[in-house]
Design a protein around this motif. Sequence first.
Motif, PDB file in Angstrom:
ATOM      1  N   GLN A   7      -1.593   9.625  -2.822  1.00 45.93           N
ATOM      2  CA  GLN A   7      -1.301   8.766  -1.464  1.00 45.93           C
ATOM      3  C   GLN A   7       0.164   8.717  -0.847  1.00 45.93           C
ATOM      4  O   GLN A   7       0.266   8.960   0.420  1.00 45.93           O
ATOM      5  CB  GLN A   7      -1.497   7.351  -1.942  1.00 45.93           C
ATOM      6  CG  GLN A   7      -3.028   7.078  -2.330  1.00 45.93           C
ATOM      7  CD  GLN A   7      -3.085   5.643  -2.639  1.00 45.93           C
ATOM      8  OE1 GLN A   7      -2.349   5.081  -3.303  1.00 45.93           O
ATOM      9  NE2 GLN A   7      -4.383   4.985  -2.441  1.00 45.93           N
ATOM     10  N   ARG A  10       0.297  12.032   1.082  1.00 48.70           N
ATOM     11  CA  ARG A  10      -0.407  12.229   2.247  1.00 48.70           C
ATOM     12  C   ARG A  10       0.022  11.273   3.408  1.00 48.70           C
ATOM     13  O   ARG A  10       0.145  11.670   4.529  1.00 48.70           O
ATOM     14  CB  ARG A  10      -1.858  11.650   1.923  1.00 48.70           C
ATOM     15  CG  ARG A  10      -2.978  12.533   1.480  1.00 48.70           C
ATOM     16  CD  ARG A  10      -4.410  12.124   1.401  1.00 48.70           C
ATOM     17  NE  ARG A  10      -4.336  11.071   0.469  1.00 48.70           N
ATOM     18  CZ  ARG A  10      -4.476  10.953  -0.825  1.00 48.70           C
ATOM     19  NH1 ARG A  10      -4.458  12.132  -1.436  1.00 48.70           N
ATOM     20  NH2 ARG A  10      -4.705   9.842  -1.476  1.00 48.70           N
ATOM     21  N   THR A  11       0.744  10.223   2.894  1.00 47.83           N
ATOM     22  CA  THR A  11       1.470   9.363   3.808  1.00 47.83           C
ATOM     23  C   THR A  11       2.631  10.204   4.469  1.00 47.83           C
ATOM     24  O   THR A  11       2.834   9.842   5.566  1.00 47.83           O
ATOM     25  CB  THR A  11       1.838   7.955   3.295  1.00 47.83           C
ATOM     26  OG1 THR A  11       0.562   7.100   2.840  1.00 47.83           O
ATOM     27  CG2 THR A  11       2.722   7.127   4.271  1.00 47.83           C
ATOM     28  N   GLU A  47      -0.743   6.108  14.189  1.00 47.40           N
ATOM     29  CA  GLU A  47      -0.874   6.417  15.687  1.00 47.40           C
ATOM     30  C   GLU A  47      -0.143   5.389  16.307  1.00 47.40           C
ATOM     31  O   GLU A  47       0.276   5.964  17.420  1.00 47.40           O
ATOM     32  CB  GLU A  47      -2.518   6.406  15.934  1.00 47.40           C
ATOM     33  CG  GLU A  47      -3.177   7.549  15.369  1.00 47.40           C
ATOM     34  CD  GLU A  47      -4.757   7.419  15.796  1.00 47.40           C
ATOM     35  OE1 GLU A  47      -5.235   6.347  16.540  1.00 47.40           O
ATOM     36  OE2 GLU A  47      -5.453   8.131  15.172  1.00 47.40           O
ATOM     37  N   SER A  49       0.917  -1.133   0.028  1.00 45.38           N
ATOM     38  CA  SER A  49      -0.161  -0.128  -0.067  1.00 45.38           C
ATOM     39  C   SER A  49       1.060   1.190   0.115  1.00 45.38           C
ATOM     40  O   SER A  49       1.913   1.179   0.497  1.00 45.38           O
ATOM     41  CB  SER A  49      -0.905   0.051   1.183  1.00 45.38           C
ATOM     42  OG  SER A  49      -1.595   1.349   1.561  1.00 45.38           O
ATOM     43  N   LEU A  58       1.520  12.578   7.060  1.00 44.54           N
ATOM     44  CA  LEU A  58       0.993  11.790   8.324  1.00 44.54           C
ATOM     45  C   LEU A  58       2.113  11.688   9.085  1.00 44.54           C
ATOM     46  O   LEU A  58       2.189  11.431  10.317  1.00 44.54           O
ATOM     47  CB  LEU A  58       0.094  10.646   8.024  1.00 44.54           C
ATOM     48  CG  LEU A  58      -1.144  10.821   7.631  1.00 44.54           C
ATOM     49  CD1 LEU A  58      -1.810   9.666   7.063  1.00 44.54           C
ATOM     50  CD2 LEU A  58      -2.103  11.639   8.560  1.00 44.54           C
ATOM     51  N   GLU A  71      -0.414   4.029   1.013  1.00 46.04           N
ATOM     52  CA  GLU A  71      -0.829   5.115   1.941  1.00 46.04           C
ATOM     53  C   GLU A  71      -1.006   4.077   3.197  1.00 46.04           C
ATOM     54  O   GLU A  71      -1.724   3.038   3.235  1.00 46.04           O
ATOM     55  CB  GLU A  71      -2.183   5.426   1.463  1.00 46.04           C
ATOM     56  CG  GLU A  71      -2.745   6.591   2.411  1.00 46.04           C
ATOM     57  CD  GLU A  71      -3.969   7.255   1.820  1.00 46.04           C
ATOM     58  OE1 GLU A  71      -4.154   8.372   2.142  1.00 46.04           O
ATOM     59  OE2 GLU A  71      -4.694   6.823   0.754  1.00 46.04           O
ATOM     60  N   VAL A  72      -0.785   4.708   4.383  1.00 41.88           N
ATOM     61  CA  VAL A  72      -0.943   3.960   5.491  1.00 41.88           C
ATOM     62  C   VAL A  72      -2.152   4.389   6.120  1.00 41.88           C
ATOM     63  O   VAL A  72      -2.696   5.261   5.873  1.00 41.88           O
ATOM     64  CB  VAL A  72       0.386   4.185   6.431  1.00 41.88           C
ATOM     65  CG1 VAL A  72       1.597   3.766   6.001  1.00 41.88           C
ATOM     66  CG2 VAL A  72       0.335   5.719   6.780  1.00 41.88           C
ATOM     67  N   ASP A  73      -2.565   3.323   6.983  1.00 36.10           N
ATOM     68  CA  ASP A  73      -3.978   3.989   7.703  1.00 36.10           C
ATOM     69  C   ASP A  73      -3.475   4.449   8.935  1.00 36.10           C
ATOM     70  O   ASP A  73      -2.724   4.627   9.424  1.00 36.10           O
ATOM     71  CB  ASP A  73      -4.725   2.440   7.916  1.00 36.10           C
ATOM     72  CG  ASP A  73      -3.997   1.679   9.105  1.00 36.10           C
ATOM     73  OD1 ASP A  73      -4.207   1.861   9.919  1.00 36.10           O
ATOM     74  OD2 ASP A  73      -3.307   0.941   8.387  1.00 36.10           O
ATOM     75  N   GLY A  74      -4.656   5.498   9.529  1.00 32.56           N
ATOM     76  CA  GLY A  74      -4.334   6.178  10.810  1.00 32.56           C
ATOM     77  C   GLY A  74      -3.975   5.420  11.912  1.00 32.56           C
ATOM     78  O   GLY A  74      -3.247   5.769  12.678  1.00 32.56           O
ATOM     79  N   GLN A  75      -4.561   4.257  12.087  1.00 32.06           N
ATOM     80  CA  GLN A  75      -4.004   3.356  13.179  1.00 32.06           C
ATOM     81  C   GLN A  75      -2.742   3.153  12.977  1.00 32.06           C
ATOM     82  O   GLN A  75      -1.927   2.944  14.065  1.00 32.06           O
ATOM     83  CB  GLN A  75      -4.959   2.078  13.433  1.00 32.06           C
ATOM     84  CG  GLN A  75      -6.461   2.294  13.657  1.00 32.06           C
ATOM     85  CD  GLN A  75      -7.158   1.196  13.615  1.00 32.06           C
ATOM     86  OE1 GLN A  75      -6.896   0.062  12.980  1.00 32.06           O
ATOM     87  NE2 GLN A  75      -8.270   1.019  14.447  1.00 32.06           N
ATOM     88  N   SER A  76      -2.318   2.624  12.079  1.00 32.72           N
ATOM     89  CA  SER A  76      -0.653   2.405  11.909  1.00 32.72           C
ATOM     90  C   SER A  76       0.243   3.638  12.275  1.00 32.72           C
ATOM     91  O   SER A  76       1.078   3.710  13.048  1.00 32.72           O
ATOM     92  CB  SER A  76      -0.509   1.958  10.516  1.00 32.72           C
ATOM     93  OG  SER A  76      -1.023   0.670  10.081  1.00 32.72           O
TER      94      SER A  76
END
Length: 166
Positions: free
Chosen positions: A80, A83-84, A27, A18, A87, A20-25
């Motif tokens: 993506q 954005r990654t 955090e 991926s 973040l 783009e990483v997800d918000g949980q990762s």
Amino acid sequence: RLGRISRRAARWVRGRVSLEVDGQSVEAAERAMTAVGQAARRRAPAARVLFVDYLPVAGSHERAGVPAPRLPLTPGELGQVTRTAELLSRAFATAAERSGSELIRVSAAGLDHGPLSPDPWITGYEGSLLRRGAAVPYHPTLAGMTAVARLIVEHLREPGPAQPAS
């Protein structure tokens, strides 16, 4: 034949990675970095604890959206990646602040030094990892790591923040 194998390998990797990483990762990474910074500060209260964030894969030249062989990303994938990176940069900043550590923002310093710039600090996609001497895609170049080292040395030459009284 080697080009066809390289294209198939790139498609295989792309299908499993991926951009783009997800918000949980993010955090979780932020919490882990904060814990490391806090532990270092507890064990060595007089030490200067530094966080050094990442060089950007997509800098100012790449964000112009011009497709190039060295950065074979669609506009959506480029978004993506951007954005990654943003973040992760915020996660480093938050972890440094929460742990009382210092932050060296190589992400900002490297914006004009992406793989498509005249002075790249990060490699682009060279077309094949199988080719002898091919660079690993999207990793710092010698110029990039030299620049990061200079930023760290310059930062350390400045007086550190005042240490809390014990």
